[in-house]
Write a protein that holds these residues in place. Sequence first.
Motif, mmCIF file in Angstrom:
data_model
loop_
_atom_site.group_PDB
_atom_site.id
_atom_site.type_symbol
_atom_site.label_atom_id
_atom_site.label_comp_id
_atom_site.label_asym_id
_atom_site.label_seq_id
_atom_site.Cartn_x
_atom_site.Cartn_y
_atom_site.Cartn_z
ATOM 1 N N ASP A 1 44.783 45.510 31.043
ATOM 2 C CA ASP A 1 44.337 46.367 32.146
ATOM 3 C C ASP A 1 42.853 46.689 32.031
ATOM 4 O O ASP A 1 42.124 46.690 33.032
ATOM 5 C CB ASP A 1 45.147 47.663 32.178
ATOM 6 N N ASN B 1 39.866 43.151 42.477
ATOM 7 C CA ASN B 1 40.766 44.265 42.753
ATOM 8 C C ASN B 1 41.725 44.382 41.569
ATOM 9 O O ASN B 1 42.726 43.666 41.507
ATOM 10 C CB ASN B 1 41.538 44.031 44.052
ATOM 11 N N ARG C 1 44.011 46.350 40.843
ATOM 12 C CA ARG C 1 45.404 46.701 41.160
ATOM 13 C C ARG C 1 46.190 45.499 41.652
ATOM 14 O O ARG C 1 47.416 45.466 41.569
ATOM 15 C CB ARG C 1 45.448 47.811 42.197
ATOM 16 N N GLN C 2 45.495 44.516 42.192
ATOM 17 C CA GLN C 2 46.130 43.286 42.660
ATOM 18 C C GLN C 2 45.337 42.075 42.179
ATOM 19 O O GLN C 2 44.682 41.382 42.961
ATOM 20 C CB GLN C 2 46.222 43.280 44.185
ATOM 21 N N PRO C 3 45.389 41.808 40.868
ATOM 22 C CA PRO C 3 44.600 40.686 40.351
ATOM 23 C C PRO C 3 45.247 39.339 40.695
ATOM 24 O O PRO C 3 46.458 39.241 40.867
ATOM 25 C CB PRO C 3 44.613 40.917 38.842
ATOM 26 N N SER C 4 44.402 38.340 40.780
ATOM 27 C CA SER C 4 44.908 36.984 41.000
ATOM 28 C C SER C 4 45.471 36.444 39.677
ATOM 29 O O SER C 4 45.233 37.012 38.606
ATOM 30 C CB SER C 4 43.784 36.081 41.508
ATOM 31 N N GLU C 5 46.180 35.354 39.777
ATOM 32 C CA GLU C 5 46.756 34.737 38.564
ATOM 33 C C GLU C 5 45.647 34.288 37.611
ATOM 34 O O GLU C 5 45.753 34.457 36.400
ATOM 35 C CB GLU C 5 47.639 33.545 38.966
#
Length: 178
Positions: A32, A41, A43-47
């Motif tokens: 984190d 972002n 809170r919504q990370p990419s793979e």
Amino acid sequence: MSNHVYYEKFKDNIMTAERLGGQIGVHEKRIDKALIEIAANPRQPSENEIVRAKAMAKDKYLAVCFIMNSDRRRYGALIRDIENEHTRGTNSYPETLTAAYDYLVNYKTDKSSTNDSDEGGLAFHNEHERSTDRGEGRGAGRGRGRGRGDTRSQESDRAGRTGRGGRGRGRANTQNRN
């Protein structure tokens, strides 16, 4: 052990742990923290950002482990300096294992002080009255045995003994010697 040998053994241990299924340094809070640094972002990370954050968390963890487990006799002052800087708000911990290796290789030690055991403390000397008629232990007189008496008056000796100490109980002398 040389720095290079330590580095190679450290990497071998990591490879062994990973081959056996261990995930070293990959902890949720570390990931984190890394995502906050690299993700657009968090809170919504990419793979891809998650993979990078895991690698970053692992690298930082291994770098600190490498430094903290190095030879304290040679690098105790370096470790203390890094810890002190951290408490003052400056993060000078290495970010990667390679950077940690470079810290050790390039660190200049004080040649006059090679014994840096990091064991500070205080020493005390307690003065107390004798409450038994036994000797005070080793080194309390001129030698071993019962002592030979001295020319002091018995009033000066609280327990009524004469002699110079040493091992054993000594003799209580009831006669004044002159």
